[in-house]
Design an enzyme around this catalytic site. Sequence first.
Site, mmCIF file in Angstrom:
data_model
loop_
_atom_site.group_PDB
_atom_site.id
_atom_site.type_symbol
_atom_site.label_atom_id
_atom_site.label_comp_id
_atom_site.label_asym_id
_atom_site.label_seq_id
_atom_site.Cartn_x
_atom_site.Cartn_y
_atom_site.Cartn_z
ATOM 1 C CE LYS A 128 12.657 8.697 7.346
ATOM 2 N NZ LYS A 128 12.166 9.986 7.908
ATOM 3 C CB ILE A 129 15.300 3.175 1.479
ATOM 4 C CG1 ILE A 129 16.730 2.842 1.934
ATOM 5 C CG2 ILE A 129 15.168 2.995 -0.034
ATOM 6 C CD1 ILE A 129 17.142 1.404 1.653
#
Length: 369
Positions: free
Chosen positions: A140-141
């Site tokens: 997750k960015i």
Amino acid sequence: MSDALKDLSDQDVSIWLDDISRERLRSGNLQQLVDTKNVVGVTSNPTIFQKALEKGDAYDEQARDLALRKTDVDEAVRYLMAFDIRWACDVLKPVFDKTGGKDGRVSIEVDPRLAHDTERTTAEAKALWWLVDRPNVMIKIPATEEGLPSITAATAAGISVNVTLIFGLDRYDAVMAAYLDGLEQARGNGVDLQTIRSVASFFVSRVDTEIDKQLDKIGSDEAKALRGKAALANARLAYERYEKVFTSERWKDLESAGANVQRPLWASTGVKDPAYDDTMYVVDLVAQNTVNTMPEATLDAVADHGKIGGDTITGTYDEARTVIDDLNALGVSYDEVIHTLEDEGVQKFEDSYAQLADSVKGQLEAAAK
């Protein structure tokens, strides 16, 4: 098996659980949800891990080992999270295999304190990808301005990315562009595009929470009539933009090389206002090739009394635009709301990560005695 959850799956909506804990894993509860409630994926965030760590004794043994090795707090946080993510990936591996990699995914988030540092976010994404070492993990960015180049860089390296904290339509356009940039670079790097998957996590309920607060201050009949409508309108317009990008000539060129679409994921789907139907952010956001990640309470609500009546997004775009226009006419600035939500979203995850680090520090100190 719940008919409502099956109906949702039959509409090509993937049901992901927005929660993880070692207790859920070791008790077999996650496998049970896969078997009985159509759960085909898992998402996590610092808040979820922080809550999990404070309950029970599931993490004590690993914390003791880390303390004996004199592991620093930040590394200990990574090891504790990665252990759970690997375990969940293994539970969901049969789903991953059955769906050809579309589902069976488990997401772990980069350190949110790096949300405004492109290079360190990219390095952290690569480190977590290596540390978890499972084909069905997603990194997750955050969709901050500084996060966009990291989405491209990670994708170019063959990493499957879950882009988080998307609130606004223009930023969503930028997220999709960053993904396509990454795919094009990956192709140039000789990466097999078929191995790369991505979702774009578009946050829902927080939009209503912020806008309803402003509408309540206005207090007019027109304002009251718009309560609870902004989040659905925003998400539906996001899907319209998804349809445009992933039917473009640029996309078709990548698709011919084996690329997979970046699916819209509806996040923050637990209803915050008790006046609203507790399934509204699920049953009113049904469309093909989407993901809905739900906290367990929402999953149970849908299973119990959700009514899935088919596609509730396609064809609603003009009505959705009218909602946004009416809000602006009342003085509720869409752009300002989105900016506020992004800043608050990053800050909330930073605060949760700090609490998580404090909890881990306490466990390490207790284990070292």
